[in-house]
Design a protein around this motif. Structure first.
Motif, PDB file in Angstrom:
ATOM      1  N   THR A  92       0.842  -1.208   0.000  1.00 38.28           N
ATOM      2  CA  THR A  92       0.000   0.000   0.000  1.00 38.28           C
ATOM      3  C   THR A  92       0.869   1.246   0.000  1.00 38.28           C
ATOM      4  N   MET A  95       2.306   1.686  -3.414  1.00 38.60           N
ATOM      5  CA  MET A  95       1.266   2.129  -4.355  1.00 38.60           C
ATOM      6  C   MET A  95       0.960   3.612  -4.145  1.00 38.60           C
ATOM      7  N   LEU A  96       0.887   4.034  -2.871  1.00 37.19           N
ATOM      8  CA  LEU A  96       0.632   5.452  -2.595  1.00 37.19           C
ATOM      9  C   LEU A  96       1.790   6.324  -3.093  1.00 37.19           C
ATOM     10  N   LEU A  99       1.507   6.517  -6.778  1.00 33.61           N
ATOM     11  CA  LEU A  99       0.420   7.415  -7.152  1.00 33.61           C
ATOM     12  C   LEU A  99       0.820   8.868  -6.939  1.00 33.61           C
ATOM     13  N   LEU A 102       3.191   9.749  -9.693  1.00 30.90           N
ATOM     14  CA  LEU A 102       2.466   9.984 -10.958  1.00 30.90           C
ATOM     15  C   LEU A 102       1.764  11.329 -10.947  1.00 30.90           C
ATOM     16  N   LEU A 103       1.131  11.655  -9.815  1.00 26.02           N
ATOM     17  CA  LEU A 103       0.452  12.952  -9.717  1.00 26.02           C
ATOM     18  C   LEU A 103       1.444  14.108  -9.848  1.00 26.02           C
ATOM     19  N   TYR A 106       2.515  14.271 -13.433  1.00 30.34           N
ATOM     20  CA  TYR A 106       1.453  14.831 -14.254  1.00 30.34           C
ATOM     21  C   TYR A 106       1.350  16.336 -14.038  1.00 30.34           C
TER      22      TYR A 106
END
Length: 113
Positions: A92, A95-96, A99, A102-103, A106
């Motif tokens: 987890t 994954m966080l 994420l 990725l944010l 982006y």
């Protein structure tokens, strides 16, 4: 040789005395035998009680052994569950972090255009 009456009486008295001594020894032997039997019976009773105590202790030890085995199985299950929970937590977190990465990528790449 003729037996004189005095000699005969002395011999009879001596035989009678020997018979009394032998009877006395026989009675003492019978008393000792009875006493030995009583002591043996007492010892057998004590040994029976000790055997019962040992059997009870063995049963208690068997119960304790079974409880220890059950406790070990429970601890192994708890450790396996703890390890699984840690792996889920690590997954987890990764994954966080992915994420968030990725944010951020982006957001940073969107401002350049």
């Amino acid at each position: 040789m003729q037996n004189r009456p005095g000699d005969l009486n002395a011999g009879l008295l001596s035989d009678d005395h020997q018979l009394q001594i032998t009877s006395s020894r026989l009675q003492e032997t019978e008393r000792m035998t009875a006493e030995t039997e009583a002591i043996g019976a007492s010892i057998l009773g004590e040994l029976r009680g000790q055997r019962e105590q040992l059997e009870g202790a063995r049963d208690t030890l068997d119960d304790a052994h079974q409880n220890l085995n059950a406790g070990q199985r429970m601890i192994r299950r708890m450790l396996a569950r703890t390890l699984a929970d840690k792996l889920i937590l690590v997954f987890t977190v990764f994954m966080l972090l992915a994420l968030i990465g990725l944010l951020l990528w982006y957001q940073l790449s969107g401002k350049k255009h």
